[in-house]
Design an enzyme around this catalytic site. Structure first.
Site, PDB file in Angstrom:
ATOM      1  N   GLY A 253       6.135  17.226   7.760  1.00 55.50           N
ATOM      2  CA  GLY A 253       6.781  15.748   8.243  1.00 55.50           C
ATOM      3  C   GLY A 253       6.692  15.066   8.184  1.00 55.50           C
ATOM      4  O   GLY A 253       7.583  13.840   7.282  1.00 55.50           O
TER       5      GLY A 253
ATOM      6  N   GLU B  32       2.132   4.691 -22.114  1.00 60.52           N
ATOM      7  CA  GLU B  32       0.684   4.498 -23.201  1.00 60.52           C
ATOM      8  C   GLU B  32       0.838   5.542 -23.318  1.00 60.52           C
ATOM      9  O   GLU B  32      -0.067   5.787 -23.528  1.00 60.52           O
ATOM     10  CB  GLU B  32       0.410   3.467 -21.831  1.00 60.52           C
ATOM     11  CG  GLU B  32       0.163   2.170 -21.772  1.00 60.52           C
ATOM     12  CD  GLU B  32       0.351   1.220 -23.041  1.00 60.52           C
ATOM     13  OE1 GLU B  32      -0.087   1.341 -24.066  1.00 60.52           O
ATOM     14  OE2 GLU B  32       1.527   0.755 -22.637  1.00 60.52           O
TER      15      GLU B  32
ATOM     16  N   ARG C  43      -3.764  14.421  13.825  1.00 63.17           N
ATOM     17  CA  ARG C  43      -2.492  15.021  13.341  1.00 63.17           C
ATOM     18  C   ARG C  43      -3.488  16.636  14.538  1.00 63.17           C
ATOM     19  O   ARG C  43      -4.708  17.451  13.853  1.00 63.17           O
ATOM     20  CB  ARG C  43      -2.563  15.894  13.375  1.00 63.17           C
ATOM     21  CG  ARG C  43      -1.283  17.545  12.941  1.00 63.17           C
ATOM     22  CD  ARG C  43      -0.260  16.088  13.492  1.00 63.17           C
ATOM     23  NE  ARG C  43       1.507  17.324  13.487  1.00 63.17           N
ATOM     24  CZ  ARG C  43       2.633  17.367  14.725  1.00 63.17           C
ATOM     25  NH1 ARG C  43       2.295  16.867  14.865  1.00 63.17           N
ATOM     26  NH2 ARG C  43       3.199  18.774  13.881  1.00 63.17           N
TER      27      ARG C  43
ATOM     28  N   TYR D  60       5.592  -7.473 -23.347  1.00 63.54           N
ATOM     29  CA  TYR D  60       4.753  -5.901 -24.458  1.00 63.54           C
ATOM     30  C   TYR D  60       6.405  -5.698 -24.896  1.00 63.54           C
ATOM     31  O   TYR D  60       6.664  -4.499 -24.527  1.00 63.54           O
ATOM     32  CB  TYR D  60       3.764  -5.243 -24.077  1.00 63.54           C
ATOM     33  CG  TYR D  60       3.886  -4.931 -24.874  1.00 63.54           C
ATOM     34  CD1 TYR D  60       2.183  -5.105 -26.364  1.00 63.54           C
ATOM     35  CD2 TYR D  60       3.418  -3.408 -25.598  1.00 63.54           C
ATOM     36  CE1 TYR D  60       1.694  -4.220 -26.914  1.00 63.54           C
ATOM     37  CE2 TYR D  60       2.819  -3.146 -26.365  1.00 63.54           C
ATOM     38  CZ  TYR D  60       2.089  -3.322 -27.170  1.00 63.54           C
ATOM     39  OH  TYR D  60       1.101  -2.695 -28.152  1.00 63.54           O
TER      40      TYR D  60
END
Length: 492
Positions: A407, A430, A316, A141
């Protein structure tokens, strides 16, 4: 020891899932839309995960050239599996979503084909769509230029009608008229829907679409007068670098007259410009379709980022240990929850508003076909506004999820850096988000200004018709419900 550690992590997630206060299976169905959709998605996910050709763990270590080749190989293998397993259209679509599709596939199906469907005549559709469906041609396009993006009316590429040859001459008169950014253009596409200024009998009739062949179908080399190539690497080590965004220039390239997309207007053999009986408003149907797809994609991207962050937060552990006991799960800290849970809620909100936009697209398309334009302005406002809001929020949310993973979120192996790099261009393509929000503001101001004339707003803006009542209302509610929240929003 490592296996014991992994088992402990798995048990931790299992414990979190077991503690859910809602029906997880029912939520899966609500998210997917039906039990059938859940089953199909699960089956396609397992198919991809079990096939070594679809591996993704080495993506960030590949050079750009190898990354592009890898995505092509996956696309070819996906097509092979679709044919071998005789997958349905629904199954094939999901399979392609789970695979790293090269950019040309997305733009071929998402822009090239819809443009021909929306702007081509029945004869043109019969000629070009079968070729596109079978990948006998690959399309892109080509609208955005080096000098013009959001300002489509400012495009400089010209398509001048030549009555002697009964065709158009496509030309790039300036450097800034170079087509710039179209995905699939740099390496893969054989054809493009090119947007150019239509000039006939010395008069400029504005921007129209033309189907132009760019490369030979025999050896894939550029055709005479066509200069094109890849514009180079983009942000991120993997990400959009699998996309062959390209640059394209034309040097007086000739195409037949019938390669102008002529559903809405045409040029006769004598060079006369003629509008068809088909209303130009039908063009908005394609725009609504593309933007509702972008909103749906926002939910998918955000849900992936939130999934990573939630799972990490459950595994964690940090601080809070007493007498040598276990540390506290990061997920249990209020600060983590206050940052993470709204993003989780947004993923669901974007998912369901995407479904609503899909309904809106169907409704608007049916009304446009019946020459009913009553909801066209609302559709434009909703798709423009939601595209801007959801993409900006999702880009910010992915970055927030990265920070929520500490991190570890900065590692390529977390998936978050590449997800961010892949997604963030949605804020620009767009329609730039600031430009789109200004369009929404303009529509809202226009709606308000028409109230005094007695013209009543419709759809999602219907509440503005009660503006006098809402401005005088006072809230005495002590407990909130959905209807109360909606009323307060309208009154604000």
């Amino acid at each position: 020891m490592a296996m014991d550690h992994a088992a402990a992590e798995g048990d931790h997630l299992a414990a979190e899932r077991a503690a859910a206060r809602f029906d997880v299976e029912a939520m899966k169905v609500a998210w997917a839309g039906s039990r059938h959709a859940v089953d199909v998605a699960d089956r396609m996910a397992r198919l991809v995960a079990s096939d070594p050709v679809f591996r993704k763990d080495n993506r960030t270590m590949l050079s750009r050239k190898d990354l592009f080749k890898d995505t092509l190989r996956k696309a070819a293998h996906a097509w092979k599996r679709i044919v071998e397993l005789r997958l349905t259209e629904e199954e094939a679509s999901l399979l392609r979503q789970y695979v790293d599709q090269p950019g040309y596939v997305d733009l071929h199906w998402g822009m090239f084909v819809p443009a021909i469907k929306g702007q081509g005549t029945e004869e043109q559709q019969k000629k070009w769509l079968p070729l596109a469906y079978k990948f006998q041609i690959i399309g892109c396009y080509a609208q955005t230029e080096l000098g013009h993006g959001s300002n489509v009316q400012g495009l400089e590429t010209t398509a001048t009608f030549d009555p002697k040859t009964d065709g158009f001459v496509i030309h790039s008169p300036t450097l800034t008229s170079s087509k710039w950014w179209p995905g699939g253009l740099g390496k893969a596409s054989t054809h493009a829907v090119v947007y150019a200024r239509l000039i006939t009998e010395g008069k400029d009739y504005g921007i129209h679409g033309f189907i132009v062949q760019l490369r030979s179908l025999e050896d894939h080399s550029p055709l005479p007068g066509v200069t094109l190539g890849d514009i180079g690497g983009k942000f991120g080590s993997g990400a959009y670098n699998s996309m062959d965004n390209g640059v394209l220039r034309f040097d007086h390239v000739r195409i037949p007259r019938d390669q102008m997309l002529m559903r809405l207007s045409q040029v006769t053999r004598e060079g006369k410009y003629v509008n068809s009986d088909v209303p130009k408003q039908l063009l908005y149907g394609t725009m609504v379709y593309v933007r509702q797809s972008i909103v749906a994609d926002a939910s998918k991207a955000l849900s992936r980022a939130v999934c990573i962050a939630v799972r990490y937060s459950a595994i964690r552990k940090q601080f809070g240990s007493q007498d040598g006991g276990p540390e506290t799960q990061v997920l249990n800290y209020r600060t983590q929850q206050s940052r993470l849970f709204p993003l989780l809620a947004s993923a669901y909100a974007f998912r369901f508003v995407g479904d609503w936009l899909n309904w809106l697209y169907t409704d608007v398309t049916q009304k446009l076909e019946a020459k009913d334009y009553s909801t066209l302005q609302e559709a434009h406002a909703c798709t423009a506004g939601l595209k801007a809001v959801t993409t900006s929020a999702t880009a910010d949310a992915i970055e927030e999820c990265r920070k929520l993973c500490g991190g570890h979120g900065y590692l390529n192996s977390s998936g978050l850096p590449e997800l961010f790099a892949v997604y963030v261009p949605a804020c620009t393509y767009e329609g730039d988000n600031v430009v789109l929000l200004l369009q929404v503001a303009r529509i809202l101001m226009k709606t308000v200004s028409q109230l005094t004339s007695g013209k009543q707003p419709v759809g999602t803006m219907a509440y503005m018709g009660k503006v006098q009542h809402l401005m005088q209302s006072k809230c005495a509610v002590k407990t909130g419900t959905h209807s109360v929240h909606l009323y307060l929003f309208q009154a604000s």
